[in-house]
Design a protein around this motif. Structure first.
Motif, short mmCIF file in Angstrom:
data_model
loop_
_atom_site.label_atom_id
_atom_site.label_comp_id
_atom_site.label_asym_id
_atom_site.label_seq_id
_atom_site.Cartn_x
_atom_site.Cartn_y
_atom_site.Cartn_z
N SER A 99 0.83 -1.21 0.00
CA SER A 99 0.00 0.00 0.00
C SER A 99 0.86 1.26 0.00
O SER A 99 0.58 2.21 -0.73
CB SER A 99 -0.90 0.04 1.24
N ASN A 240 -12.52 1.73 2.08
CA ASN A 240 -12.03 2.47 0.89
C ASN A 240 -10.89 3.44 1.15
O ASN A 240 -10.76 4.45 0.44
CB ASN A 240 -13.18 3.23 0.22
N SER A 253 -9.04 5.51 -2.86
CA SER A 253 -9.90 4.33 -2.98
C SER A 253 -9.47 3.50 -4.20
O SER A 253 -9.62 2.28 -4.20
CB SER A 253 -11.37 4.70 -3.01
N ASP A 254 -8.89 4.12 -5.22
CA ASP A 254 -8.40 3.34 -6.36
C ASP A 254 -7.29 2.40 -5.94
O ASP A 254 -7.24 1.24 -6.35
CB ASP A 254 -7.85 4.27 -7.45
N ASN A 255 -6.38 2.88 -5.11
CA ASN A 255 -5.29 2.02 -4.66
C ASN A 255 -5.79 0.88 -3.77
O ASN A 255 -5.27 -0.22 -3.82
CB ASN A 255 -4.21 2.83 -3.95
N LYS A 257 -8.55 -0.64 -4.17
CA LYS A 257 -9.07 -1.67 -5.10
C LYS A 257 -7.93 -2.53 -5.63
O LYS A 257 -8.06 -3.75 -5.75
CB LYS A 257 -9.81 -1.01 -6.28
N HIS A 258 -6.80 -1.88 -5.97
CA HIS A 258 -5.66 -2.67 -6.47
C HIS A 258 -5.16 -3.64 -5.41
O HIS A 258 -4.85 -4.79 -5.71
CB HIS A 258 -4.50 -1.73 -6.87
N LEU A 260 -6.82 -4.92 -2.88
CA LEU A 260 -7.79 -6.00 -2.66
C LEU A 260 -7.76 -7.01 -3.80
O LEU A 260 -7.93 -8.21 -3.58
CB LEU A 260 -9.21 -5.42 -2.50
N ALA A 261 -7.48 -6.53 -5.01
CA ALA A 261 -7.39 -7.46 -6.15
C ALA A 261 -6.23 -8.43 -5.96
O ALA A 261 -6.37 -9.63 -6.15
CB ALA A 261 -7.22 -6.67 -7.46
N THR A 264 -7.00 -10.95 -3.37
CA THR A 264 -7.94 -11.98 -3.85
C THR A 264 -7.21 -13.06 -4.65
O THR A 264 -7.48 -14.24 -4.50
CB THR A 264 -9.03 -11.34 -4.74
N PRO A 296 -15.61 -5.58 1.59
CA PRO A 296 -15.62 -4.17 1.20
C PRO A 296 -16.92 -3.47 1.61
O PRO A 296 -18.01 -4.02 1.46
CB PRO A 296 -15.47 -4.23 -0.33
N ASP A 297 -16.76 -2.28 2.14
CA ASP A 297 -17.86 -1.42 2.60
C ASP A 297 -18.59 -1.96 3.83
O ASP A 297 -19.57 -1.35 4.28
CB ASP A 297 -18.91 -1.16 1.49
#
Ligand code: GLN
Length: 333
Positions: A99, A240, A253-255, A257-258, A260-261, A264, A296-297
């Protein structure tokens, strides 16, 4: 019709709707504490697997520890079991270092300089580096995690460690320490990680001095956390990028998402596919016995239980998180 009649009819409609089991269930808030208590009771008595022992200090940790913590995106904290016991964060640190590297260098640099595909092989695999023609690795296995450390800003070891540890502290919302016995134990048995860093250097996929970055990586793996700390730290990803407790924005929040991807596809190493198939939450494990998972959320959850499976993932932590995700209907797929 009189006003009174209206009131009576409205009340009757309410009673009918609420008595319908479907509506009743939808309107009920899940009792999170009860779910944690159930998960604890269900898995407490069986404790299969074994502590990691390639880092001698980890073999000495009492394998009976079992702690579960959950933090919601509105900042409520739920706990059960041994949630004040400190243990080493180990590979869970990799998501927080990733991160910071992403915030400092941007997501494109992570893609170009490290890579994000799952290796499908063990977390310390040398073969994974050799098999991949671009020497692309993944920030959640040792090779990519050390490369991520090598990308971080900082003119020397002290500067790099100081910004990395203050980054971790912001996630934990307290000052975390390093478990010195774990750091010494891993430092003395670090030949394999050193070999990986040297190999990456030979392919121009390591971005700094091997000794310096290996020391910072080993130190980050030895940070002492509790299950509660880990749930608090992971709650930033669930929310987020804004800390649900300190309210500070730590990441875009874009980072998130990366991150979390990558969690996964590679958070549980070669078992990540089965984990996604069965549990369906981005997660990250460490050989210290911790696992974090993110809904998420909604919430983050962390479990500590030292005994591991063959891939290096805590068995009871997987079971408890699987149960909690199911009960709280959290599978993202
Ligand atoms: N410090 C450990 C190592 O480098 C971390 C591995 C893990 O938790 N999977 O081997």
């Amino acid at each position: 019709m009189k006003f009174n009649h209206y009131v009576i009819i409205c009340l009757q409609v309410c009673v009918l709707v609420c008595a319908n089991p479907v509506w009743a269930k939808a309107s009920q808030q899940p009792d999170i504490q009860a779910v944690l208590d159930e998960a604890y009771l269900k898995f407490k008595s069986q404790n299969p697997g074994k502590n990691a022992d390639y880092i001698p200090a980890l073999a000495e940790v009492d394998s009976r520890f079992f702690g579960i913590a959950l933090v919601t995106t509105d900042g409520k904290v739920y706990t059960k079991g041994d949630v004040s016991q400190e243990f080493s964060i180990q590979s869970i640190s990799k998501v927080f270092t990733l991160s910071l590297a992403m915030e400092q260098k941007g997501p494109q640099n992570i893609l170009d300089k490290i890579g994000v595909n799952a290796t499908g092989l063990a977390f310390n695999s040398v073969t994974a580096i050799e098999l991949n023609e671009d020497r692309s690795i993944n920030p959640l296995v040792n090779a990519g995690a050390m490369a991520a450390v090598s990308l971080l800003d900082g003119k020397d070891q002290k500067a790099k460690w100081s910004s990395l540890s203050s980054w971790y502290n912001q996630f934990a919302n307290r000052n975390l320490g390093v478990l010195d016995n774990v750091y010494q134990s891993e430092s003395k048995n670090n030949g394999h990680n050193r070999a990986i860093a040297e190999l990456l250097t030979s392919y121009n996929r390591f971005y700094g001095d091997v000794d310096l970055n290996l020391a910072v990586y080993t130190r980050q793996c030895s940070v002492g956390v509790t299950a509660k700390d880990l749930a608090v730290m992971a709650s930033v990803f669930a929310n987020n990028g804004t800390h649900p407790i300190s309210k500070q924005r730590l990441m875009t929040s874009d980072n998130v998402k990366h991150v979390l991807a990558v969690m996964t596809t590679a958070g549980l190493y070669e078992n990540s596919g089965e984990w996604a198939y069965q549990v369906g939450l981005p997660a990250k494990s460490g050989v210290g016995g911790g696992i974090i998972a993110v809904s998420p959320d909604r919430f983050s959850v962390a479990v500590f239980s030292p005994r591991l499976d063959e891939a290096g993932n805590s068995i009871r932590a997987q079971q408890a998180i699987g149960y909690i995700a199911e009960e709280l209907n959290a599978n993202i797929f």
